[in-house]
Motif scaffolding. Sequence first.
Motif, short mmCIF file in Angstrom:
data_model
loop_
_atom_site.label_atom_id
_atom_site.label_comp_id
_atom_site.label_asym_id
_atom_site.label_seq_id
_atom_site.Cartn_x
_atom_site.Cartn_y
_atom_site.Cartn_z
N PRO A 21 -102.60 2.75 14.38
CA PRO A 21 -101.61 1.80 13.67
C PRO A 21 -100.92 1.69 13.08
O PRO A 21 -100.31 1.13 12.59
CB PRO A 21 -102.98 1.21 13.20
N GLU A 22 -101.02 3.18 12.48
CA GLU A 22 -99.86 3.65 11.62
C GLU A 22 -98.38 3.56 12.69
O GLU A 22 -96.91 3.25 12.25
CB GLU A 22 -99.84 5.17 11.24
N ALA A 23 -98.75 3.49 14.05
CA ALA A 23 -96.85 3.79 14.33
C ALA A 23 -96.56 2.85 15.33
O ALA A 23 -95.45 2.76 15.79
CB ALA A 23 -97.73 5.05 15.58
N ARG A 24 -96.78 1.85 14.95
CA ARG A 24 -96.50 0.47 15.14
C ARG A 24 -94.73 -0.49 14.86
O ARG A 24 -94.44 -0.32 15.65
CB ARG A 24 -97.37 -0.70 14.67
N LEU A 26 -92.84 2.39 14.70
CA LEU A 26 -91.75 2.85 14.70
C LEU A 26 -92.00 2.76 16.88
O LEU A 26 -90.73 2.95 17.13
CB LEU A 26 -92.33 4.51 15.17
N LEU A 27 -93.24 1.91 16.88
CA LEU A 27 -92.52 1.41 18.18
C LEU A 27 -91.38 -0.09 18.25
O LEU A 27 -91.26 0.03 19.15
CB LEU A 27 -93.88 0.96 18.94
N THR A 28 -92.21 -0.78 17.28
CA THR A 28 -90.52 -1.34 16.62
C THR A 28 -89.38 -0.98 17.12
O THR A 28 -88.23 -1.85 17.43
CB THR A 28 -90.94 -2.18 15.71
N VAL A 29 -88.47 0.31 16.75
CA VAL A 29 -87.85 0.32 16.33
C VAL A 29 -87.34 1.09 17.68
O VAL A 29 -86.38 0.54 18.18
CB VAL A 29 -87.58 1.79 15.12
N LEU A 30 -88.56 1.83 18.65
CA LEU A 30 -87.83 2.36 20.04
C LEU A 30 -87.89 0.97 20.89
O LEU A 30 -86.98 1.45 22.01
CB LEU A 30 -89.43 3.29 20.16
N THR A 79 -83.60 4.01 30.74
CA THR A 79 -84.43 2.96 30.67
C THR A 79 -85.47 4.47 31.23
O THR A 79 -86.52 4.15 31.23
CB THR A 79 -84.24 1.97 32.57
N GLY A 80 -85.42 5.47 31.66
CA GLY A 80 -86.67 6.36 32.54
C GLY A 80 -86.68 7.39 31.25
O GLY A 80 -87.69 8.33 31.31
N ALA A 81 -86.27 6.91 29.70
CA ALA A 81 -87.07 8.35 28.62
C ALA A 81 -88.11 8.21 28.60
O ALA A 81 -88.24 9.45 28.32
CB ALA A 81 -85.75 7.06 27.62
N ALA A 82 -88.86 7.16 28.25
CA ALA A 82 -90.39 7.22 28.26
C ALA A 82 -90.51 8.15 29.38
O ALA A 82 -91.86 9.07 29.40
CB ALA A 82 -90.93 6.19 28.39
N GLY A 83 -90.02 7.97 30.82
CA GLY A 83 -91.19 8.46 31.79
C GLY A 83 -90.36 10.37 32.42
O GLY A 83 -90.44 10.61 31.87
N ILE A 84 -89.39 10.57 31.45
CA ILE A 84 -88.60 11.66 31.44
C ILE A 84 -89.31 12.57 29.57
O ILE A 84 -90.03 13.76 30.28
CB ILE A 84 -87.34 11.97 30.41
#
Length: 89
Positions: A21-24, A26-30, A79-84
């Motif tokens: 829950p603390e990383a929510r 960071l996910l918004t920023v990403l 677009t492929g950053a997460a997969g990389i």
Amino acid sequence: MNNFVTIATSVIPNPTPVVPPEARGLLTVLNWASGIGLVLGVLGIIIVGIGMVIQLQRGEGAQAIGKLGWVLLGCIIITGAAGIVRAFV
């Protein structure tokens, strides 16, 4: 041989990633960074296209194709950053 395959595949763990829950934030920023990067990529393609039209009128249209390749490569990386990252982690 078939028993060995079933034993070998049943031992391999398959973890499911859980976001704490603390990383929510960071996910918004990403997500925002990814969206902004894609908007800038589309803007870059438009700018390269305008440059191609101007250079084509001068007779230098082939030089802008290299710039278009770099912009498209940047869009693919965004677009492929997460997969990389997932491939290396």
